[in-house]
Design a protein around this motif. Structure first.
Motif, PDB file in Angstrom:
ATOM      1  N   GLY A  86       0.715  -1.189  -0.129  1.00  0.00           N
ATOM      2  CA  GLY A  86       0.027   0.178  -0.026  1.00  0.00           C
ATOM      3  C   GLY A  86       0.711   1.330   0.190  1.00  0.00           C
ATOM      4  N   ARG A  87       2.178   1.261   0.043  1.00  0.00           N
ATOM      5  CA  ARG A  87       3.055   2.331   0.008  1.00  0.00           C
ATOM      6  C   ARG A  87       2.782   3.039  -1.325  1.00  0.00           C
ATOM      7  NH1 ARG A  87       8.835   1.253   1.543  1.00  0.00           N
ATOM      8  NH2 ARG A  87       8.575  -0.630   0.348  1.00  0.00           N
ATOM      9  N   TRP A  88       3.177   4.206  -1.439  1.00  0.00           N
ATOM     10  CA  TRP A  88       3.494   5.038  -2.422  1.00  0.00           C
ATOM     11  C   TRP A  88       4.814   5.556  -2.776  1.00  0.00           C
ATOM     12  CZ3 TRP A  88      -0.641   6.133  -6.119  1.00  0.00           C
ATOM     13  CH2 TRP A  88      -1.996   5.691  -5.817  1.00  0.00           C
ATOM     14  N   HIS A  89       5.328   5.114  -4.025  1.00  0.00           N
ATOM     15  CA  HIS A  89       6.738   5.496  -4.300  1.00  0.00           C
ATOM     16  C   HIS A  89       6.948   6.634  -5.114  1.00  0.00           C
ATOM     17  CE1 HIS A  89       8.708   2.033  -2.188  1.00  0.00           C
ATOM     18  NE2 HIS A  89       7.469   1.370  -2.422  1.00  0.00           N
ATOM     19  N   LEU A  90       7.773   7.320  -5.247  1.00  0.00           N
ATOM     20  CA  LEU A  90       8.054   8.589  -6.133  1.00  0.00           C
ATOM     21  C   LEU A  90       8.542   7.677  -7.532  1.00  0.00           C
ATOM     22  CD1 LEU A  90      10.296  11.458  -4.069  1.00  0.00           C
ATOM     23  CD2 LEU A  90       8.137  11.796  -5.378  1.00  0.00           C
ATOM     24  N   ALA A  91       7.944   7.920  -8.557  1.00  0.00           N
ATOM     25  CA  ALA A  91       8.214   7.338  -9.774  1.00  0.00           C
ATOM     26  C   ALA A  91       7.690   7.840 -10.925  1.00  0.00           C
ATOM     27  CB  ALA A  91       7.668   5.893  -9.557  1.00  0.00           C
ATOM     28  N   PRO A  92       8.561   8.207 -12.095  1.00  0.00           N
ATOM     29  CA  PRO A  92       8.139   8.925 -13.122  1.00  0.00           C
ATOM     30  C   PRO A  92       7.210   7.803 -14.039  1.00  0.00           C
ATOM     31  CG  PRO A  92      10.412   8.175 -13.451  1.00  0.00           C
ATOM     32  CD  PRO A  92      10.244   7.894 -11.995  1.00  0.00           C
ATOM     33  N   PRO A  93       5.935   8.426 -14.452  1.00  0.00           N
ATOM     34  CA  PRO A  93       5.110   7.799 -15.209  1.00  0.00           C
ATOM     35  C   PRO A  93       5.659   7.205 -16.561  1.00  0.00           C
ATOM     36  CG  PRO A  93       4.492   9.870 -15.698  1.00  0.00           C
ATOM     37  CD  PRO A  93       5.850   9.650 -14.713  1.00  0.00           C
ATOM     38  N   PRO A  94       4.897   6.380 -17.129  1.00  0.00           N
ATOM     39  CA  PRO A  94       5.015   5.702 -18.497  1.00  0.00           C
ATOM     40  C   PRO A  94       4.259   6.493 -19.373  1.00  0.00           C
ATOM     41  CG  PRO A  94       3.473   4.499 -17.557  1.00  0.00           C
ATOM     42  CD  PRO A  94       3.814   5.516 -16.203  1.00  0.00           C
ATOM     43  N   ARG A  95       4.748   7.861 -19.925  1.00  0.00           N
ATOM     44  CA  ARG A  95       4.185   8.676 -20.696  1.00  0.00           C
ATOM     45  C   ARG A  95       3.857   8.060 -22.174  1.00  0.00           C
ATOM     46  NH1 ARG A  95       3.774  13.343 -18.023  1.00  0.00           N
ATOM     47  NH2 ARG A  95       5.344  13.942 -16.817  1.00  0.00           N
ATOM     48  N   GLY A  96       2.653   8.241 -22.351  1.00  0.00           N
ATOM     49  CA  GLY A  96       2.306   7.649 -23.886  1.00  0.00           C
ATOM     50  C   GLY A  96       1.469   6.316 -23.538  1.00  0.00           C
ATOM     51  N   THR A  97       1.298   5.970 -22.495  1.00  0.00           N
ATOM     52  CA  THR A  97       0.896   4.696 -21.992  1.00  0.00           C
ATOM     53  C   THR A  97      -0.670   5.087 -21.980  1.00  0.00           C
ATOM     54  OG1 THR A  97       2.659   3.832 -21.037  1.00  0.00           O
ATOM     55  CG2 THR A  97       0.527   2.602 -20.389  1.00  0.00           C
ATOM     56  N   ARG A  98      -1.676   4.021 -22.514  1.00  0.00           N
ATOM     57  CA  ARG A  98      -3.001   4.375 -22.087  1.00  0.00           C
ATOM     58  C   ARG A  98      -3.323   4.365 -20.647  1.00  0.00           C
ATOM     59  NH1 ARG A  98      -6.380   0.931 -23.192  1.00  0.00           N
ATOM     60  NH2 ARG A  98      -5.076  -0.999 -23.683  1.00  0.00           N
ATOM     61  N   ALA A  99      -4.163   5.189 -20.041  1.00  0.00           N
ATOM     62  CA  ALA A  99      -4.538   5.204 -18.561  1.00  0.00           C
ATOM     63  C   ALA A  99      -5.951   5.831 -18.714  1.00  0.00           C
ATOM     64  CB  ALA A  99      -3.697   6.019 -17.975  1.00  0.00           C
ATOM     65  N   ARG A 100      -6.614   5.313 -17.559  1.00  0.00           N
ATOM     66  CA  ARG A 100      -7.987   5.622 -17.387  1.00  0.00           C
ATOM     67  C   ARG A 100      -7.980   5.974 -15.879  1.00  0.00           C
ATOM     68  NH1 ARG A 100     -10.176   2.087 -13.812  1.00  0.00           N
ATOM     69  NH2 ARG A 100      -9.279  -0.085 -13.994  1.00  0.00           N
ATOM     70  N   ARG A 101      -9.040   7.049 -15.637  1.00  0.00           N
ATOM     71  CA  ARG A 101      -9.503   7.422 -14.267  1.00  0.00           C
ATOM     72  C   ARG A 101      -9.849   6.248 -13.282  1.00  0.00           C
ATOM     73  NH1 ARG A 101     -10.059  13.231 -13.802  1.00  0.00           N
ATOM     74  NH2 ARG A 101      -8.148  14.103 -14.551  1.00  0.00           N
ATOM     75  N   GLY A 102      -9.348   5.898 -12.328  1.00  0.00           N
ATOM     76  CA  GLY A 102      -9.654   4.731 -11.157  1.00  0.00           C
ATOM     77  C   GLY A 102      -9.801   5.385  -9.888  1.00  0.00           C
ATOM     78  N   GLY A 103     -10.994   4.688  -9.348  1.00  0.00           N
ATOM     79  CA  GLY A 103     -11.265   5.113  -7.879  1.00  0.00           C
ATOM     80  C   GLY A 103     -10.416   4.759  -7.178  1.00  0.00           C
TER      81      GLY A 103
END
Length: 451
Positions: free
Chosen positions: A67-84
């Motif tokens: 459940g931890r959140w890590h600093l990490a650059p995202p995979p830009r250009g990858t499809r993504a959707r809003r998630g609850g």
């Protein structure tokens, strides 16, 4: 007609969150309300990863295992959707305060690439020459004595220390003009190989000690002179983005002493006080003057664990040209000494997976390993360990990209050293050295600024 870049969910979410945090009403929201707004904008990629654009204007990746959140650059250009995502599950540390979005990004490039601009180098040369004319009796060398000869005044050390503390990653070309300015004052040749100087990044305490010692000696004017050298050097360094964030922070710490000399005199301790306690107290006073908007520049002093997370973020981002940036980043992490097994727990689950694959193959901790066997006998004559070939062949598209990777990789090594006490080889880690060999025969780029 100008081509329109394709729509990207990560870029769009960044713009939306930045606009919200910049809104004056953001400061009036409670932390739970802010978390609720952010949770509604979490992105989910096809592989199930959850991404949050939050504190420090950076992306955070959710680890499904703990459940931890890590600093990490995202995979830009990858499809993504809003998630609850439940807002209550967001820790306060990932929720922007507002001031953390004001940090200047600076540049992660090392100085193995575009040189320091000639006009900046010339101004620093003039400053160092003037500093070198001071008497070492009036300005004794109370720090940086491993760098400079004993007859060098501390005014020269103050300029050097400011440059090295402000540098994002003090790795310099062997022919960098900025380093040759100090040539006549050096105690011995600088560490590094025949072409790169992998220089140590001094703690702020070393700069503080130069000033504090003069106060203890009853020489407040000399103390203020040293503070002025630090401030003048930092002011010049603002011209290069590789120095700018920390130079700006250092100016906010030192300039109040110059405007109000009583601040320095008031810190003069009784003669019987422990000098180390006095130095530490002055360092705390300097850090306390730095405004919150510059907090990221001071993580190197205030929070070594967070600093390591941020430079690791920079490293993965610098490798975005690679097909698998995390596998490439893991190859640089494989060079680090981690006898205590502390590194994997500080990585996001994707980067940790890449690193663990190398560890299981016996490819981690080699180039920074001990130079001697447990009984003290050398691994080979002279006790020098042999750096292996890099695990992943990194191929930057140009010299500037190579300098960015080298800077981020070296900064990661330095941050790991501050966090764990691990030492870095004087000739650089294996992955860095391999990358240097690829560009050593290229001429330096003309300085055109830095990303």
């Amino acid at each position: 007609m100008t081509a329109v870049p394709p729509w990207d969910a990560f870029t769009a979410t960044e713009a939306e969150v930045r606009a919200m945090v910049a809104d004056p009403r953001w400061q009036g929201l409670s932390v739970p309300d802010r978390a609720h707004v952010l949770a509604a904008r979490i992105l989910v990629t096809p592989d199930g990863d959850r991404w949050l654009y939050g504190a420090h204007a950076r992306w955070h990746l959710h680890d499904p295992a703990d459940g931890r959140w890590h600093l990490a650059p995202p995979p830009r250009g990858t499809r993504a959707r809003r998630g609850g995502h439940p807002a209550a599950a967001l820790p306060d540390a990932v929720v922007p305060t507002g001031y953390d979005f004001h940090a200047e990004p600076g540049s992660t490039q090392s100085f193995v690439g575009p040189d320091v601009p000639a006009h900046l180098t010339e101004q620093l040369r003039v400053l160092v020459r003037a500093a070198g004319r001071k008497s070492e009796l009036d300005y004794p060398l109370t720090a940086f004595d491993e760098i400079f000869a004993s007859d060098v005044p501390s005014t020269v050390a103050a300029a050097w220390g400011t440059i090295m503390w402000c540098a994002y990653a003090p790795a310099f070309d062997g022919n960098e003009r900025l380093i040759t300015v100090f040539g006549e004052y050096l105690r011995r040749s600088l560490p590094g190989d025949e072409w790169v100087r992998w220089l140590p990044a001094p703690p702020l305490l070393d700069l503080v000690t130069l000033v504090a010692e003069r106060l203890r000696a009853g020489r407040p004017r000399a103390a203020l002179r040293l503070a002025a050298v630090i401030a003048d050097t930092a002011q010049l360094l603002l011209l290069d983005t590789r120095f700018r964030p920390r130079a700006l922070a250092l100016l906010t710490m030192v300039e109040p002493m110059l405007r109000r000399p009583e601040l320095a005199v008031a810190q003069e301790p009784p003669r019987h006080d422990d000098p180390r306690e006095h130095d530490a107290a002055m360092r705390r006073a300097w850090l306390a003057r730095c405004p919150s908007r510059l907090c990221r520049a001071l993580l190197v002093e205030n929070d070594p664990e967070a600093d390591f997370s941020h430079v690791l973020y920079d490293l993965v981002a610098a490798l975005s040209f690679e097909p698998d940036p995390r596998a490439a980043a893991a190859s640089f992490l494989a060079d680090l000494s981690d006898s205590g097994g502390r590194l994997p727990g500080r990585l996001d689950h994707r980067l940790r997976q890449a690193y663990e694959e190398l560890r299981r193959a016996g490819l981690t901790g080699t180039s920074a390993g001990e130079a001697t066997e447990p009984e003290g006998f050398p691994v080979r004559p002279g006790g020098v360990s042999v750096a292996p070939a890099p695990v992943v062949e990194v191929a930057p598209p140009d010299r500037a990209s190579a300098a960015t990777v080298l800077g981020a990789a070296y900064a990661t090594g330095l941050a790991w050293g501050r966090l764990t006490g691990a030492k870095l080889p004087e000739r650089g880690l294996a992955g860095q050295a391999a990358l240097v060999r690829k560009i050593v025969h290229e001429r330096d780029d003309h300085h055109t600024g830095h990303a």
